[in-house]
Write a protein that holds these residues in place. Structure first.
Motif, PDB file in Angstrom:
ATOM      1  N   PHE A   6      20.050 -28.778 -18.898  1.00  9.86           N
ATOM      2  CA  PHE A   6      19.767 -27.853 -17.802  1.00  9.86           C
ATOM      3  C   PHE A   6      20.009 -26.425 -18.282  1.00  9.86           C
ATOM      4  CE2 PHE A   6      21.057 -31.933 -16.174  1.00  9.86           C
ATOM      5  CZ  PHE A   6      20.141 -32.192 -15.174  1.00  9.86           C
ATOM      6  N   ASN A   7      18.957 -25.776 -18.729  1.00 12.46           N
ATOM      7  CA  ASN A   7      19.052 -24.402 -19.218  1.00 12.46           C
ATOM      8  C   ASN A   7      18.807 -23.434 -18.077  1.00 12.46           C
ATOM      9  OD1 ASN A   7      19.379 -25.378 -21.893  1.00 12.46           O
ATOM     10  ND2 ASN A   7      17.160 -25.591 -22.074  1.00 12.46           N
ATOM     11  N   ILE A   8      19.649 -22.410 -17.994  1.00 12.47           N
ATOM     12  CA  ILE A   8      19.520 -21.409 -16.937  1.00 12.47           C
ATOM     13  C   ILE A   8      18.780 -20.202 -17.502  1.00 12.47           C
ATOM     14  CG2 ILE A   8      20.727 -19.873 -15.356  1.00 12.47           C
ATOM     15  CD1 ILE A   8      23.012 -21.941 -15.353  1.00 12.47           C
ATOM     16  N   ASP A  17      22.111 -25.264 -22.187  1.00 11.27           N
ATOM     17  CA  ASP A  17      23.020 -26.393 -21.972  1.00 11.27           C
ATOM     18  C   ASP A  17      23.089 -27.159 -23.285  1.00 11.27           C
ATOM     19  OD1 ASP A  17      24.314 -28.740 -21.258  1.00 11.27           O
ATOM     20  OD2 ASP A  17      22.849 -29.325 -19.734  1.00 11.27           O
ATOM     21  N   ALA A  33      19.868 -30.669 -10.699  1.00  3.43           N
ATOM     22  CA  ALA A  33      19.543 -29.256 -10.881  1.00  3.43           C
ATOM     23  C   ALA A  33      19.621 -28.501  -9.558  1.00  3.43           C
ATOM     24  CB  ALA A  33      18.147 -29.113 -11.492  1.00  3.43           C
ATOM     25  N   ASP A  36      23.264 -28.037  -8.726  1.00  3.79           N
ATOM     26  CA  ASP A  36      23.833 -27.012  -9.606  1.00  3.79           C
ATOM     27  C   ASP A  36      23.418 -25.614  -9.157  1.00  3.79           C
ATOM     28  OD1 ASP A  36      24.979 -29.024 -11.112  1.00  3.79           O
ATOM     29  OD2 ASP A  36      23.588 -28.819 -12.807  1.00  3.79           O
ATOM     30  N   ALA A  37      22.132 -25.443  -8.849  1.00  2.00           N
ATOM     31  CA  ALA A  37      21.636 -24.137  -8.408  1.00  2.00           C
ATOM     32  C   ALA A  37      22.330 -23.706  -7.113  1.00  2.00           C
ATOM     33  CB  ALA A  37      20.123 -24.184  -8.208  1.00  2.00           C
ATOM     34  N   ARG A  54      16.788 -16.631 -10.433  1.00  2.00           N
ATOM     35  CA  ARG A  54      16.973 -17.448 -11.639  1.00  2.00           C
ATOM     36  C   ARG A  54      16.279 -18.797 -11.492  1.00  2.00           C
ATOM     37  NH1 ARG A  54      23.291 -16.228 -13.240  1.00  2.00           N
ATOM     38  NH2 ARG A  54      23.004 -13.971 -13.352  1.00  2.00           N
ATOM     39  N   ARG A  55      16.199 -19.511 -12.607  1.00  2.00           N
ATOM     40  CA  ARG A  55      15.620 -20.844 -12.578  1.00  2.00           C
ATOM     41  C   ARG A  55      16.339 -21.739 -13.577  1.00  2.00           C
ATOM     42  NH1 ARG A  55      12.064 -17.769 -15.701  1.00  2.00           N
ATOM     43  NH2 ARG A  55      11.423 -18.782 -17.633  1.00  2.00           N
ATOM     44  N   LEU A  56      16.258 -23.020 -13.343  1.00  2.00           N
ATOM     45  CA  LEU A  56      16.800 -24.026 -14.248  1.00  2.00           C
ATOM     46  C   LEU A  56      15.640 -24.769 -14.884  1.00  2.00           C
ATOM     47  CD1 LEU A  56      19.709 -25.552 -12.177  1.00  2.00           C
ATOM     48  CD2 LEU A  56      19.873 -24.940 -14.563  1.00  2.00           C
ATOM     49  N   THR A  68      10.829 -27.385 -13.977  1.00  2.00           N
ATOM     50  CA  THR A  68      11.509 -26.133 -13.684  1.00  2.00           C
ATOM     51  C   THR A  68      11.894 -26.122 -12.210  1.00  2.00           C
ATOM     52  OG1 THR A  68      10.287 -24.953 -15.398  1.00  2.00           O
ATOM     53  CG2 THR A  68      11.303 -23.616 -13.684  1.00  2.00           C
TER      54      THR A  68
END
Length: 79
Positions: A6-8, A17, A33, A36-37, A54-56, A68
């Motif tokens: 899970f990259n932010i 991540d 996700a 988490d957001a 932002r996005r994951l 995404t």
């Protein structure tokens, strides 16, 4: 069980991540996700910050982006 990362992504940077999380399916990764957001936005709101832009990115072990999740979409109820 597959491992998802899970990259932010933010306008000013990228947080990778490095550990990932084993989950049964991409649908489970999407739910994770969203949670988490929501948690990250809750913390930011308490600090007077808006991070809804932002996005994951959910990636597989090869680094391919599978899905995404926009933070602003995490505010909506999960169907």
């Amino acid at each position: 069980m597959p491992r998802y990362y899970f990259n932010i992504i933010a306008g000013d940077g990228f947080r990778r991540d490095l550990e990932g999380t084993e989950l049964p399916s991409l649908e489970d990764a999407k739910a994770e996700a969203i949670e988490d957001a929501r948690a990250l936005m809750s913390d930011a709101i308490l600090l007077g910050q808006d991070i809804s832009s932002r996005r994951l990115e959910i990636c597989n072990e090869a680094g391919d982006v599978l899905l995404t999740v926009l933070f602003k979409d995490a505010i909506k109820p999960v169907a």
